[in-house]
Design a protein around this motif. Structure first.
Motif, mmCIF file in Angstrom:
data_model
loop_
_atom_site.group_PDB
_atom_site.id
_atom_site.type_symbol
_atom_site.label_atom_id
_atom_site.label_comp_id
_atom_site.label_asym_id
_atom_site.label_seq_id
_atom_site.Cartn_x
_atom_site.Cartn_y
_atom_site.Cartn_z
ATOM 1 N N ALA A 130 -9.931 -3.974 16.435
ATOM 2 C CA ALA A 130 -9.970 -2.465 15.823
ATOM 3 C C ALA A 130 -8.586 -1.726 16.538
ATOM 4 O O ALA A 130 -7.982 -0.898 15.900
ATOM 5 N N LEU A 143 -5.765 -5.946 1.048
ATOM 6 C CA LEU A 143 -5.009 -4.454 0.996
ATOM 7 C C LEU A 143 -4.643 -3.911 2.195
ATOM 8 O O LEU A 143 -5.538 -4.054 3.162
ATOM 9 N N PRO A 144 -3.330 -3.766 2.618
ATOM 10 C CA PRO A 144 -2.972 -3.059 3.914
ATOM 11 C C PRO A 144 -3.795 -2.115 4.139
ATOM 12 O O PRO A 144 -4.159 -1.323 3.169
ATOM 13 N N GLY A 145 -4.113 -1.789 5.369
ATOM 14 C CA GLY A 145 -4.890 -0.735 5.908
ATOM 15 C C GLY A 145 -6.273 -1.056 6.179
ATOM 16 O O GLY A 145 -7.168 -0.373 6.898
ATOM 17 N N HIS A 146 -6.825 -2.360 5.564
ATOM 18 C CA HIS A 146 -7.877 -2.615 6.003
ATOM 19 C C HIS A 146 -8.091 -3.771 6.675
ATOM 20 O O HIS A 146 -9.163 -4.727 6.294
ATOM 21 N N GLU A 147 -6.935 -4.211 7.376
ATOM 22 C CA GLU A 147 -7.116 -5.742 7.827
ATOM 23 C C GLU A 147 -8.148 -6.109 8.732
ATOM 24 O O GLU A 147 -8.517 -7.294 9.017
ATOM 25 N N GLU A 148 -8.664 -5.211 9.730
ATOM 26 C CA GLU A 148 -9.334 -5.657 10.761
ATOM 27 C C GLU A 148 -10.651 -6.452 10.124
ATOM 28 O O GLU A 148 -11.276 -5.697 9.199
ATOM 29 N N ARG A 149 -11.270 -7.354 10.970
ATOM 30 C CA ARG A 149 -12.473 -7.987 10.700
ATOM 31 C C ARG A 149 -13.655 -6.908 10.837
ATOM 32 O O ARG A 149 -14.444 -7.073 10.404
ATOM 33 N N VAL A 150 -13.214 -5.904 11.764
ATOM 34 C CA VAL A 150 -14.156 -4.942 12.268
ATOM 35 C C VAL A 150 -14.714 -4.239 10.756
ATOM 36 O O VAL A 150 -16.182 -3.830 10.840
ATOM 37 N N ALA A 151 -13.624 -3.730 10.231
ATOM 38 C CA ALA A 151 -14.174 -2.968 9.009
ATOM 39 C C ALA A 151 -15.185 -3.695 8.044
ATOM 40 O O ALA A 151 -16.100 -3.113 7.551
ATOM 41 N N TRP A 186 -0.551 -1.852 13.154
ATOM 42 C CA TRP A 186 0.234 -2.367 11.992
ATOM 43 C C TRP A 186 -0.386 -1.898 10.697
ATOM 44 O O TRP A 186 -1.440 -2.045 10.398
ATOM 45 N N SER A 187 0.304 -1.230 10.071
ATOM 46 C CA SER A 187 -0.108 -0.871 8.338
ATOM 47 C C SER A 187 -0.842 0.555 8.595
ATOM 48 O O SER A 187 -1.203 1.012 7.492
ATOM 49 N N LYS A 188 -1.247 1.204 9.594
ATOM 50 C CA LYS A 188 -1.720 2.402 9.720
ATOM 51 C C LYS A 188 -0.661 3.589 10.156
ATOM 52 O O LYS A 188 0.233 3.199 10.904
ATOM 53 N N GLY A 220 -5.450 -2.951 15.096
ATOM 54 C CA GLY A 220 -5.343 -2.506 13.626
ATOM 55 C C GLY A 220 -4.643 -1.341 13.459
ATOM 56 O O GLY A 220 -4.065 -0.940 12.319
ATOM 57 N N LEU A 226 0.770 -1.234 0.012
ATOM 58 C CA LEU A 226 0.013 -0.136 0.021
ATOM 59 C C LEU A 226 0.881 1.307 0.004
ATOM 60 O O LEU A 226 1.938 1.367 0.705
ATOM 61 N N PRO A 280 -7.797 5.170 2.090
ATOM 62 C CA PRO A 280 -6.848 4.207 2.158
ATOM 63 C C PRO A 280 -6.770 3.450 3.294
ATOM 64 O O PRO A 280 -6.133 2.074 3.417
ATOM 65 N N PHE A 281 -7.477 3.939 4.404
ATOM 66 C CA PHE A 281 -7.540 3.021 5.621
ATOM 67 C C PHE A 281 -8.992 2.688 6.247
ATOM 68 O O PHE A 281 -9.954 3.626 5.881
ATOM 69 N N SER A 282 -9.029 1.920 7.005
ATOM 70 C CA SER A 282 -10.409 1.799 7.944
ATOM 71 C C SER A 282 -10.233 1.430 9.330
ATOM 72 O O SER A 282 -9.274 0.760 9.503
ATOM 73 N N MET A 283 -11.045 1.948 10.234
ATOM 74 C CA MET A 283 -11.172 1.745 11.498
ATOM 75 C C MET A 283 -12.682 1.338 11.783
ATOM 76 O O MET A 283 -13.119 2.403 11.654
#
Lengths: 311, 200
Positions: free
Chosen positions: A212, B111-119, A218-220, A215, A118, A174-177
Motif C-alpha cells: 500500500a 489499469l495504472p492507479g490500482h496496482e496494489e494487491r491491497v486494493a 508509482w502511478s499516483k 503504491g 491512465l 481513478p486511484f485506490s489505496m
C-alpha cells in the motif's frame, strides 16, 4: 446475496470502448477477407529483453537495514526537494509484460507485452489507454521450440498480433489505496507524516502495508511530502528487503527492493527505485516455480498539458 | 436490454432479417439493435480485449445464417445469444484466463492507479477466488445457462431458444450450477477468509 448475485458481482460491468461498435461495423462491412496473421510490428519496446525478467529476480541476498535503509531515506529526501510540477492531466504510461500462463503448441512459453495508460483530468474525468504489442518466446529455448512448431503467431485464445491503440473514457474513481477509491484531491490530502501514513494502512494486516505504501510512489499523483513520508515509512518496515543494484528491462539502473504479497502464496513484488529522482522504475511480481510473472515498467508518470490520446 | 421481451422489437427484427435476404443493408438494423448487449455479454465472459473479435464473428455468422433464421423458433435476440455462446466456446482458454483474473484481481488489474494487491484484497470480497474457480469448474453447458441467466438476464424460455435445448433442461442445468456455487459459498466462513488468504 444469492449465488446469482455473487456471479454478477464477480463479473462486474466491463469497461467498454464507445468506438468498439464502429470498429466492428467497419470490419463487417469491409467484407470477410481472411488475413494471415503476421508478427510484424513487434514494436521495438517489446523487442527488448523479456528474458531479463527471469534472471533479474532470481538471486536474493537479503539485507534488511544498512544500505537499503539509507537508499530509501535518500529517496525520501529527493522526493521532498523535488517540488511539484503542474499540468492539466495526470498521466501514467506503463509497459506490461507477462508470461502467458499456459504452455503453447508443442510446449513453449510466450510473453505478451502491452502498453497501459491512465489519464486523469483535474476535474476527475478518467481515461484508460491500451495497446497490445504482441507476443514473443520467453527464452532462447522457447524460441527454438516455437520455430520448430512453424513459428505460429496466434493460438486459440491468444492473438499474437500487435493491436491498435485504444483510449476509453472509463469514468469512476481513478486511484485506490488500501482498497479505498481515491481521487486526486484525496491523495493530495494524505498525511505527510510517515507514522500517520502507516497507521492509515496498518489495519490491513502485515504483508499488505509495504504494498500500500509503495503504491503511493508509482502511478499516483502523490505530492512531494507524501512521497517522502511513504519512503520513510517503507524504510522502517522489516519485511522490505534490499536486493542491491539492478537494471530494469529498459536498461535503467536503480536499487531493487522486494516484499512478499499475500496472494497467491509465495508471490513477491520487486521494485526498482531510482533514489536520485525517487522515481519507481519498474515492478516485477513473481512466485518461485511459477512462470506466470508480470513485469511493469513505468515509462512515464507525471503531469502534462497534452490531451489524452490512444497509445 | 430495454427491449427485452418487446414484441414490437421482435417483429421488427424478424422483418429486418427477412428483408436482409434481398438487401443485405437491412442487416444493420439487427447489428445496431443488438450490438451493445451482445458486446457487453461477450466482454464480461472473455474480457474487452477479445470481445471485439468474438462479437464480429458472431454477427458475421448470424449474417451468413440469416436465411435459416426461424422467427417461430427463437427471437432474434435469443438467436444471437445462441450464436455468441457457440463462438465463445472456441475461446475456452481466454475464458479460463479471464476467470482467473477476475478471481484474483477483479476487473482490469492492469489499469495504472490500482496496482496494489491491497486494493484487491480489501475491496473485492474474499470469496471472489472461490466463486471464480467454481464458475470455471462448471461443465460448459451449465456455465452457459448460468451466465445467460445471471449476466444476460434471459428467461428460461429464451435460453431454451438460444441454445436449442428443451425448456426443462434449462432448469436442470441452472439448478446444478447453482448447487455447485452454493456448495462453495457455504463451505467457507467469510469472517475467516482474510486470514486464510494471508497465510496462504
Amino acid at each position: 446475496m444469492d449465488e446469482l448475485g455473487r456471479v454478477r458481482e464477480l463479473y462486474g460491468e466491463p469497461s467498454l470502448d464507445p468506438l468498439a461498435r464502429a470498429r466492428v461495423r467497419e470490419r463487417l462491412t469491409a467484407a470477410p477477407r481472411r488475413r494471415r496473421r503476421r508478427l510484424t510490428g513487434m514494436v521495438a519496446l517489446a523487442g527488448a529483453v523479456a528474458v531479463a525478467a527471469a534472471t533479474l529476480i532470481a538471486l536474493p541476498d537479503p539485507e534488511i537495514s544498512g544500505p537499503g535503509r539509507s537508499i530509501l531515506l535518500a529517496a525520501a529526501h529527493s522526493a521532498e526537494s523535488g517540488g511539484e510540477v503542474s499540468g492539466a492531466y495526470w498521466r501514467v504510461r506503463k509497459l506490461i509484460r507477462r508470461t502467458y500462463p499456459e504452455r503453447l503448441g508443442s510446449g513453449y512459453w510466450m510473453v505478451e507485452s502491452r502498453l497501459a495508460e491512465l489519464w486523469v483530468a483535474r476535474d476527475g474525468r478518467v481515461w484508460a489507454g491500451a495497446r497490445s504489442l504482441g507476443v514473443r518466446p520467453r527464452t532462447p529455448a522457447d524460441e527454438l521450440a516455437w520455430r520448430k512448431d512453424g513459428a505460429p503467431t496466434a493460438w486459440p485464445g491468444l492473438p499474437g498480433d500487435p493491436g491498435k491503440g485504444t483510449l476509453t473514457a472509463t469514468g469512476g474513481v481513478p486511484f485506490s489505496m488500501a482498497g479505498q477509491g481515491m481521487t486526486i484531491d484525496q491523495i493530495r490530502d494524505l498525511p505527510a507524516d510517515p507514522g500517520r501514513l502507516r497507521a492509515l494502512v496498518e489495519p490491513l494486516g502485515e504483508g499488505l502495508v509495504a504494498d500500500a505504501l509503495s503504491g503511493l510512489l508509482w502511478s499516483k499523483p502523490s505530492p512531494p511530502e507524501v512521497r517522502a513520508a511513504a519512503y520513510r515509512a517503507l524504510a522502517d518496515l522489516p519485511e522490505v528487503r534490499y536486493l542491491g543494484e539492478r537494471t530494469d528491462e529498459q536498461g535503467r539502473r536503480g536499487a531493487a527492493f522486494s516484499f512478499a504479497l499475500p496472494d497467491p502464496p509465495g508471490t513477491r513484488r520487486t521494485l526498482i527505485i531510482d533514489s536520485a529522482t525517487s522515481r519507481v522504475l519498474s515492478s516485477v511480481t513473481d512466485a518461485p516455480g511459477i512462470l506466470n510473472d508480470q513485469t511493469e515498467l513505468v515509462l512515464e508518470a507525471g503531469w502534462t498539458d497534452r490531451k489524452p490520446a490512444a497509445p | 436490454m430495454a427491449w427485452a421481451g418487446n414484441p414490437r422489437q421482435e417483429v421488427e427484427d424478424a422483418e429486418a432479417i427477412r428483408r436482409s435476404l434481398d438487401e443485405a443493408e437491412w442487416f444493420s438494423v439487427i447489428f445496431d439493435g443488438h450490438f451493445a448487449e451482445i458486446h457487453r455479454y461477450v466482454a464480461q465472459r472473455l474480457g474487452p480485449g477479445s470481445a471485439e473479435d468474438v462479437v464480429a464473428e458472431t454477427f458475421l455468422a448470424a449474417f451468413r445464417r440469416r436465411a435459416r433464421y426461424d422467427p417461430a423458433r427463437a427471437t432474434v435476440r435469443a438467436w444471437l445469444y445462441g450464436i455468441a455462446t457457440n463462438v465463445i466456446h472456441r475461446h475456452r482458454r481466454v475464458e479460463v484466463r479471464m476467470l482467473r483474473a477476475l478471481g484474483r484481481h477483479g476487473p482490469d488489474p492492469d489499469l495504472p492507479g490500482h496496482e496494489e494487491r491491497v486494493a484487491v484484497r480489501v475491496s473485492a470480497q474474499s470469496l471472489r477466488p472461490s466463486i471464480a474457480a467454481a464458475v470455471a469448474g462448471l461443465a460448459q453447458r451449465d456455465r452457459d445457462v448460468l451466465l445467460l441467466v445471471a449476466l444476460a438476464e434471459l428467461s428460461h424460455e429464451e435460453i431454451a431458444e438460444a441454445l436449442g435445448i428443451p425448456y426443462g433442461t434449462v432448469g436442470s442445468r441452472l439448478s446444478r450450477a447453482r448447487r455447485k456455487l452454493r456448495a462453495v459459498l457455504g463451505e467457507r466462513n467469510p469472517m475467516l477468509d482474510r486470514r486464510e488468504g494471508e497465510d496462504g
